[in-house]
Design a protein around this motif. Sequence first.
Motif, PDB file in Angstrom:
ATOM      1  N   ASN A   3      71.635 -24.785  22.682  1.00 47.86           N
ATOM      2  CA  ASN A   3      71.383 -23.827  21.514  1.00 47.86           C
ATOM      3  C   ASN A   3      72.191 -23.405  21.857  1.00 47.86           C
ATOM      4  O   ASN A   3      73.387 -23.466  22.887  1.00 47.86           O
ATOM      5  N   GLY A 157      68.151 -34.696  18.243  1.00 45.20           N
ATOM      6  CA  GLY A 157      67.195 -35.353  19.467  1.00 45.20           C
ATOM      7  C   GLY A 157      67.431 -35.360  20.936  1.00 45.20           C
ATOM      8  O   GLY A 157      67.051 -35.563  21.545  1.00 45.20           O
ATOM      9  N   TRP A 162      67.266 -31.768  21.135  1.00 43.22           N
ATOM     10  CA  TRP A 162      65.889 -30.827  19.433  1.00 43.22           C
ATOM     11  C   TRP A 162      64.555 -31.168  19.263  1.00 43.22           C
ATOM     12  O   TRP A 162      64.286 -32.558  19.079  1.00 43.22           O
ATOM     13  N   ILE A 179      64.121 -26.656  13.991  1.00 42.89           N
ATOM     14  CA  ILE A 179      64.001 -27.167  14.876  1.00 42.89           C
ATOM     15  C   ILE A 179      64.465 -25.962  15.771  1.00 42.89           C
ATOM     16  O   ILE A 179      64.830 -25.278  15.641  1.00 42.89           O
ATOM     17  N   ASP A 181      64.535 -25.551  20.492  1.00 43.93           N
ATOM     18  CA  ASP A 181      65.758 -26.323  21.610  1.00 43.93           C
ATOM     19  C   ASP A 181      64.436 -25.321  22.932  1.00 43.93           C
ATOM     20  O   ASP A 181      64.619 -24.671  22.798  1.00 43.93           O
ATOM     21  N   LEU A 186      65.894 -22.696  16.842  1.00 46.61           N
ATOM     22  CA  LEU A 186      66.984 -22.733  16.476  1.00 46.61           C
ATOM     23  C   LEU A 186      67.599 -22.293  15.209  1.00 46.61           C
ATOM     24  O   LEU A 186      68.264 -21.891  14.890  1.00 46.61           O
TER      25      LEU A 186
END
Length: 254
Positions: A3, A157, A162, A179, A181, A186
């Motif tokens: 992140n 990803g 993610w 989304i 992490d 996030l």
Amino acid sequence: MANFIWYELLTDDAVAAQDFYARLIGWQVGDSGISGIDYRILATPEGEAIGGVMQRPPGSPGGPVWLGYLPVVDVDESVEAIVEDGGQLLMPAWTMAGVGRMALVTDPLGAPFYLMAAEGDQPSRAFVEHGTGEATGHVVWNERIASDPDRALAFFGRHFGWVHQGGMPMGDLGEYRFIADGPVMLGALMGCPPGGTPGWRFYFAVADIDAAAARVTELGGTIEYGPVEIPGGDFSMSAVDPQGARFGLVGRRK
């Protein structure tokens, strides 16, 4: 974990920009102490550094913009992988003593972000997950507005791990995709509205959303949307600062 660990405002008037955000959000502004560079550190009212502000290099493309830093183990390897995957290298990797190694890249859709291999292992609190505690002055939501959300999600990803974790319908724009992490939420990916501008929008936490909204216009900024209620009882809004950089705010209604 991948992140965001730092945020940076590139602007055409660093003095005016730091004054705008200090009065709007309550950030403290200090000198970075880096020799030969006018780089100003932004910190929360409690003194936690979350980012920096600097003058935009003359002749650089685009306008004033907020950028995020994503952590990697090896900047050079990550740059190579991202370029092979359709991204671009905007600024070759460089090392700053006492800070780390960095590079400025884009995803395949053209949105810029930094890669960083920081020196040391000090955890960053530039980003604080929304709803997990007191976060005034921190970024609490990272929003990628994309012309092709599927492609953006697949890219992040592959390179940062993610994942899509639920969402909300947005009519013609499709799903507002949350989304994550790992266990950390996030932010979200969304389609680009007609006439809108793709890229990243980072949301800063404020103590009172209505007071902050009033200050945006009083200080010469422009409200694009909101405040509107979001899950959990907070309110969010999107805005543009007087120099033209896009940002968001999240906070309670008092």
